[in-house]
Design a protein around this motif. Structure first.
Motif, PDB file in Angstrom:
ATOM      1  N   GLU A  64      -1.906  -1.005   4.821  1.00 59.64           N
ATOM      2  CA  GLU A  64      -1.134  -1.223   6.048  1.00 59.64           C
ATOM      3  C   GLU A  64      -2.015  -1.120   7.290  1.00 59.64           C
ATOM      4  OE1 GLU A  64       2.094   1.521   5.861  1.00 59.64           O
ATOM      5  OE2 GLU A  64       3.109   0.456   4.219  1.00 59.64           O
ATOM      6  N   GLU A  65      -2.967  -0.188   7.278  1.00 63.36           N
ATOM      7  CA  GLU A  65      -3.882  -0.048   8.415  1.00 63.36           C
ATOM      8  C   GLU A  65      -4.752  -1.292   8.567  1.00 63.36           C
ATOM      9  OE1 GLU A  65      -7.734   2.708   9.373  1.00 63.36           O
ATOM     10  OE2 GLU A  65      -5.906   3.780   8.785  1.00 63.36           O
ATOM     11  N   GLU A  68      -2.556  -4.171   9.915  1.00 63.00           N
ATOM     12  CA  GLU A  68      -2.268  -4.032  11.344  1.00 63.00           C
ATOM     13  C   GLU A  68      -3.459  -4.452  12.197  1.00 63.00           C
ATOM     14  OE1 GLU A  68      -0.974  -0.079  12.111  1.00 63.00           O
ATOM     15  OE2 GLU A  68       0.839  -0.243  10.880  1.00 63.00           O
TER      16      GLU A  68
END
Length: 414
Positions: A64-65, A68
């Protein structure tokens, strides 16, 4: 959904998970567009996954990091595997060209090469193991040996091929796939950590002339020897940078401070030791303890000597002599940043030693240039090669998009 020119790598290491999302541009240039790092411990022992919950949560956070950072979504990835169970074996096979009745040699065809390669790779693995990769090491014919290219179109009475097979424990590999898939990511292929790291830090010439990659992780060290453009020996052993951290920590220092001292102040060789004493907080922050840097360097130097003595034994076991390792040793992994480690490794092994950082990639993040990112970046570089030959598999997991939408919905309610 991922675009066809997008590729992801997930490095599941002992100290955490690193995810890299890359884009291959039309000019074949590879750009690291997203990087995600999720520290965690307790999920791996001796390179084997032992806690699915910890690993799964870290995988989701790292992915997810990275997403993003680049604005892209990942639905599949190449994943690494390490541990004592990851090994390699060299095998060979020869076949006669023609019916053997003619006194004249016959032409070697593509079919001959395909058959002799298949026969060379048709070996019996140790019980409970699966093949990760097979690469042709070289060919022989007509009195000529160690030829890197197949002798198609030439005449001979026979032809031989040698194949190097890398394998791993089947249950360990399957557990790895399951944890990644349960995090909503399809696994395209499982790649040995050492092979991935080599893909990041070596170029074709280095692989051709003979080079060793030593990837020092937190708990494990992975080693691979390249010669003739292909791996010829692979090993993993339970020695890593954590042993140095633990030795420093035993002086009454917190783990975080011990890790910081190791990277910033401690040298890997006694000649590089700073002649000073530091005041460091005790565990729990109650008071401080005076630490002499020469003592810390002595502790670290002993561990580094253990690692590279073992590495030297593995290099000798490869059967590739020092004169055939023109590229020397390339060190990567987190411990590669230690002051004096290049000099220490050179003294211990007798080889030329160089630092290894990921090369031939653009990146939006400076983190991608650090040696501990070699495995993650190597996964996408090696993964591209596997895709080109049709070995990358994309089997959609299917529920990750739904899970993300549910998560976002409940986050809005908070």
């Amino acid at each position: 959904m991922m675009e066809n020119n997008t590729i992801a790598g997930i490095d599941i290491g002992c100290s955490g998970v690193r995810c890299v999302i890359a884009i291959q541009h039309e000019n074949s240039e590879l750009e690291i567009a997203g990087v995600g790092i999720a520290p965690c411990t307790g999920h791996i022992r001796q390179g084997v996954l032992v806690n699915a919950a910890i690993a799964g949560e870290a995988i989701q956070k790292a992915v997810e990091e990275a997403e993003e950072m680049c604005g892209l979504e990942v639905d599949s990835a190449f994943v690494n595997i390490t541990g004592l169970h990851v090994r390699g074996i060299l095998s060979s096979s020869a076949m006669q060209i023609g019916d053997g009745k003619s006194e004249y040699p016959e032409e070697i065809t593509d079919e001959h090469i395909k058959k002799v390669e298949e026969n060379a790779g048709n070996i019996t693995l140790p019980s409970g193991c699966e093949v990760l990769e097979r690469t042709v090491r070289d060919y022989s014919f007509g009195g000529f040996s160690q030829l890197p290219d197949p002798p198609v179109g030439l005449k001979s009475v026979s032809v031989e091929a040698r194949v190097y097979t890398i394998y791993a424990d089947k249950i360990a590999a399957e557990n790895l796939r399951t944890v990644v898939q349960n995090a909503g990511i399809a696994v395209e292929a499982v790649i040995p950590s050492a092979v991935a790291s080599a893909s990041a830090v070596l170029n074709r010439d280095e692989k051709q002339v003979g080079t060793v990659v030593v990837d020092i992780g937190s708990a494990n060290t992975d080693l691979v020897v390249y010669r003739g453009g292909a791996p010829v020996h692979l090993s993993s052993f339970s020695m890593g940078g954590d042993r140095i951290t633990t030795d420093i920590q035993s002086l009454g220092i917190s783990r975080n401070d011990a890790e910081k001292l190791k990277i910033e102040k401690v040298a890997a060789i006694n000649q590089f030791a700073e002649k000073s004493t530091l005041s460091v907080r005790k565990v729990g922050g109650r008071g401080s303890v005076s630490v002499a840097l020469p003592l810390l360097t002595q502790l670290a130097a002993q561990r580094i000597e253990e690692i590279f003595n073992f590495a030297a034994e593995e290099i000798a076991a490869s059967g590739v002599g020092q004169s055939n390792l023109t590229g020397g040793i390339v060190i990567t992994g987190g411990a590669a940043r230690m002051n004096g480690i290049i000099e220490a490794a050179s003294v211990i092994t007798g080889h030329q030693v160089e630092p290894g950082i990921p090369r031939a990639v653009k990146s939006v993040s400076k983190v991608a240039n650090e040696p501990e990112m070699a495995t993650a970046i190597g996964l996408v570089k090696h993964g591209l090669e596997l895709r080109r030959v049709g070995l990358g598999k994309k089997e959609p997991v299917g529920y990750r998009d739904f899970a993300k939408k549910v998560s976002k919905f409940f986050n809005k309610l908070k």
